[in-house]
Write an enzyme that holds these catalytic residues in place. Sequence first.
Site, short mmCIF file in Angstrom:
data_model
loop_
_atom_site.label_atom_id
_atom_site.label_comp_id
_atom_site.label_asym_id
_atom_site.label_seq_id
_atom_site.Cartn_x
_atom_site.Cartn_y
_atom_site.Cartn_z
N LYS A 202 37.76 48.10 34.35
CA LYS A 202 37.93 47.91 35.24
C LYS A 202 38.82 48.78 36.08
CE LYS A 202 38.86 42.62 35.02
NZ LYS A 202 38.10 42.49 32.91
N GLU B 235 48.56 41.74 27.72
CA GLU B 235 48.04 41.61 27.23
C GLU B 235 47.67 42.65 26.10
OE1 GLU B 235 43.00 43.41 27.00
OE2 GLU B 235 44.09 43.21 29.30
#
Length: 409
Positions: A333, A312
């Site tokens: 998260k 990412e």
Amino acid sequence: MHEAARHRVLVTGIGVESCAGATPDALWDALSTGRPAISALELEEPLPCKVGGVVKGFDPRDHMSVQQVRRTSRFQQLLFAAAMKARADAALRTAPGALFVGTGGGGLDEAARLVTTLRRSGWSQMNRLGLLRLLPNQAAGLIAQELDITGPVLTLSTACASSTDAIGAGLRAVRDGTADVVLVGGVESWLDLPCLASFCLLDALSQRPAAEAASASRPFDRDRDGMVPAEGAAVLVLESERSALRRGATVHGEVLGAASTCDAHHPLAPRTDGTVAARTIELACADAGLDPAAVDLVSAHGTSTPLNDRAETAAIKRAFGSHARHVAITAPKSVIGHACGACGILESVGVLLAMREKYVPPTANLHHPDPACDLDYTPLVGRSTPINVAVKQNFGFGGQNSAVVFGTA
């Protein structure tokens, strides 16, 4: 030929059921303060995975009839509750024109119960409503029946990108004039033993002890050891500008663009160079008619696994170029865990509230950044700053990539 009119797509309703709370404000309180809502899991058998994001205190009878409760499983109940809250928040009095729902596993927990009963007691002792309780599309069907939605009612399953893809589907329906008002949502309730055990066999979940629940999810941190599973649901009401103005609706933000791609690479692992994920972000910005340099905030997928976090990071660098060093990044998260098919829409609620509050939520537990993850992930402490454009991105098993661009209305 004249180009078809593109309607502005506004967010006029929000409904939430999360491990951080049952309202958008409760969710925002946890995200904005970097206060993880992770707790010990109560499992029938011991597993390496000890912690997760549990929706506590949820009583489906607060949202549905006794008959509906009897006929439904937890994932359906969570989504139904979120949908009714979103409808109420938007003050809708007519039926939405469409419904798009994302879920990774649907009623996997119900399937496990049916198999257990079958093997122990025989098929005749199985719950005769079991099929209705496990099929992924039944959650959307229940809401459609309740709200009389006779247009498209679609359930999307693209793993962790599912609900982000649902937002994209809703965006296109309203923007293209298929419907003036649509619901988009996501749900996951996968904290059952067989599902968690399957993820443990892949070494995908954090193995931190229950006593360290709050520090278990550590996106982009050197000491991370895997995802922290979570459950939850969220629903947004997307509405054309003309409809919202006509009703005098409260507007929470605008959906500007969306895109989806596939790595076409591996059933579990992302492309390490982030090339296709980067293209997803670029395509979503192009769909919004914006240069990536206009983006103020990136809400990262940030699963707390080395492969995802590094891929990412590479994708953000490719998509944003030199701007990657300046854009603020947050990893929700770290606070609410990984709700799989619901993560995109729960995290999108966080984006909308961050834009409203002009505040970048921190990435919790980021004490020791992975040297390969060297961007501004807003470690530990959030900061106030105007946020006019934000990207929410999610990447799922099977190489599923999805991104949505939000703006202030």
